[in-house]
Design a protein around this motif. Structure first.
Motif, PDB file in Angstrom:
ATOM      1  N   LYS A   1      60.584  14.342  18.913  1.00  0.00           N
ATOM      2  CA  LYS A   1      59.772  14.464  20.144  1.00  0.00           C
ATOM      3  C   LYS A   1      59.174  15.859  20.267  1.00  0.00           C
ATOM      4  O   LYS A   1      58.008  16.006  20.633  1.00  0.00           O
TER       5      LYS A   1
ATOM      6  N   LEU B   1      71.896  11.014  16.338  1.00  0.00           N
ATOM      7  CA  LEU B   1      70.691  10.270  16.713  1.00  0.00           C
ATOM      8  C   LEU B   1      69.969  10.937  17.874  1.00  0.00           C
ATOM      9  O   LEU B   1      68.731  10.966  17.915  1.00  0.00           O
ATOM     10  N   TRP B   2      70.722  11.492  18.812  1.00  0.00           N
ATOM     11  CA  TRP B   2      70.101  12.193  19.943  1.00  0.00           C
ATOM     12  C   TRP B   2      69.342  13.429  19.447  1.00  0.00           C
ATOM     13  O   TRP B   2      68.192  13.656  19.831  1.00  0.00           O
ATOM     14  N   VAL B   3      69.975  14.222  18.573  1.00  0.00           N
ATOM     15  CA  VAL B   3      69.316  15.417  18.021  1.00  0.00           C
ATOM     16  C   VAL B   3      68.097  14.998  17.191  1.00  0.00           C
ATOM     17  O   VAL B   3      67.041  15.615  17.264  1.00  0.00           O
TER      18      VAL B   3
ATOM     19  N   SER C   1      70.802  17.095  12.485  1.00  0.00           N
ATOM     20  CA  SER C   1      71.058  15.671  12.715  1.00  0.00           C
ATOM     21  C   SER C   1      71.577  15.004  11.447  1.00  0.00           C
ATOM     22  O   SER C   1      72.471  14.160  11.507  1.00  0.00           O
TER      23      SER C   1
ATOM     24  N   ALA D   1      76.239   9.198  17.305  1.00  0.00           N
ATOM     25  CA  ALA D   1      75.365   9.114  18.484  1.00  0.00           C
ATOM     26  C   ALA D   1      74.719  10.472  18.772  1.00  0.00           C
ATOM     27  O   ALA D   1      73.524  10.547  19.088  1.00  0.00           O
ATOM     28  N   LEU D   2      75.484  11.548  18.637  1.00  0.00           N
ATOM     29  CA  LEU D   2      74.938  12.891  18.813  1.00  0.00           C
ATOM     30  C   LEU D   2      73.864  13.174  17.762  1.00  0.00           C
ATOM     31  O   LEU D   2      72.815  13.748  18.067  1.00  0.00           O
TER      32      LEU D   2
ATOM     33  N   ARG E   1      66.194  12.301  17.523  1.00  0.00           N
ATOM     34  CA  ARG E   1      65.109  11.877  18.434  1.00  0.00           C
ATOM     35  C   ARG E   1      64.464  13.083  19.114  1.00  0.00           C
ATOM     36  O   ARG E   1      63.246  13.187  19.184  1.00  0.00           O
ATOM     37  N   ARG E   2      65.285  13.982  19.639  1.00  0.00           N
ATOM     38  CA  ARG E   2      64.755  15.177  20.325  1.00  0.00           C
ATOM     39  C   ARG E   2      63.916  16.035  19.374  1.00  0.00           C
ATOM     40  O   ARG E   2      62.880  16.560  19.764  1.00  0.00           O
TER      41      ARG E   2
ATOM     42  N   TRP F   1      68.373   4.903  13.590  1.00  0.00           N
ATOM     43  CA  TRP F   1      67.698   6.021  12.919  1.00  0.00           C
ATOM     44  C   TRP F   1      66.284   5.603  12.509  1.00  0.00           C
ATOM     45  O   TRP F   1      65.323   6.320  12.756  1.00  0.00           O
TER      46      TRP F   1
ATOM     47  N   ILE G   1      63.941   5.079  15.490  1.00  0.00           N
ATOM     48  CA  ILE G   1      63.490   6.371  16.020  1.00  0.00           C
ATOM     49  C   ILE G   1      62.376   6.942  15.144  1.00  0.00           C
ATOM     50  O   ILE G   1      61.352   7.408  15.644  1.00  0.00           O
TER      51      ILE G   1
END
Length: 195
Positions: A98, A90-92, A132, A87-88, A94-95, A18, A21
């Motif tokens: 971005k 962290l993906w949300v 997230s 993990a989901l 990061r997205r 986290w 990121i």
């Protein structure tokens, strides 16, 4: 190694990820001029609550085992589910960073040349960063087999969310007007198609 220890290790790795990121976005954000901010005491309380519930209290628990009286037996299925949820999250997370790019800030701010972002996760929810945090809190609840440390993330998230989201939406309406209202009509707050 016990199942509980695996959950704790996954949680620690998730918190490190986290921060990894967030760090570059935090550095970049300092270079973009803020034109308006609506920081308040309630926002600071919300941010501190989230930090306490999602990092400080569970970190203290992982390091010391206190409060051990709130422990319960860890299960492999809970740790596996917690790992997937974290993990989901962290993906949300990061997205979301971005997509926001130079618009991102930790507090309620409008930056120079701020634009309304409605792509990526923002096409589904208005506040995927909160999504997230909700997912992190859920993941933490499954990863840490302790009633206090495990649930602290959800409580910290809830305090942040309910103290801040309405102010954030008011700020966006003031800045983007009808464009944001139209965006609000076609998206949910944090859970796609539900809320």
């Amino acid at each position: 190694m016990s199942v509980g220890s695996v959950g704790e290790i996954v949680w620690v790795l998730g918190i490190v990820a986290w921060y990894v990121i967030r760090y570059p976005f935090e550095r970049r954000a300092k270079r973009v001029r803020v034109v308006s901010d609506v920081r308040s005491r309630s926002e600071i309380i919300g941010l501190v609550s989230a930090l306490f519930g999602l990092a400080i209290l569970p970190g203290f628990y992982v390091a010391t085992g206190i409060p051990g009286s709130a422990d319960y037996a860890a299960s492999a299925w809970a740790v596996a589910l917690g790992t997937v949820i974290f993990a989901l999250a962290l993906w949300v997370f990061r997205r979301s960073h971005k997509e926001l790019g130079r618009n991102w800030s930790i507090t309620l701010e409008i930056r120079e040349q701020h634009r309304l972002v409605s792509s990526g996760p923002y096409a589904f929810v208005r506040h995927p960063m909160y999504t997230s945090f909700l997912l992190m809190g859920l993941g933490q609840a499954f990863l840490l087999a302790n009633w206090v440390a495990g649930l602290a993330g959800l409580i910290g998230f809830a305090v942040l969310f309910f103290l801040r989201v309405s102010k954030e939406e008011r700020m966006m309406l003031e800045n983007f007007g009808p464009q944001y209202r139209t965006y609000m009509e076609r998206t949910k707050r944090i859970i796609p198609y539900i809320y």
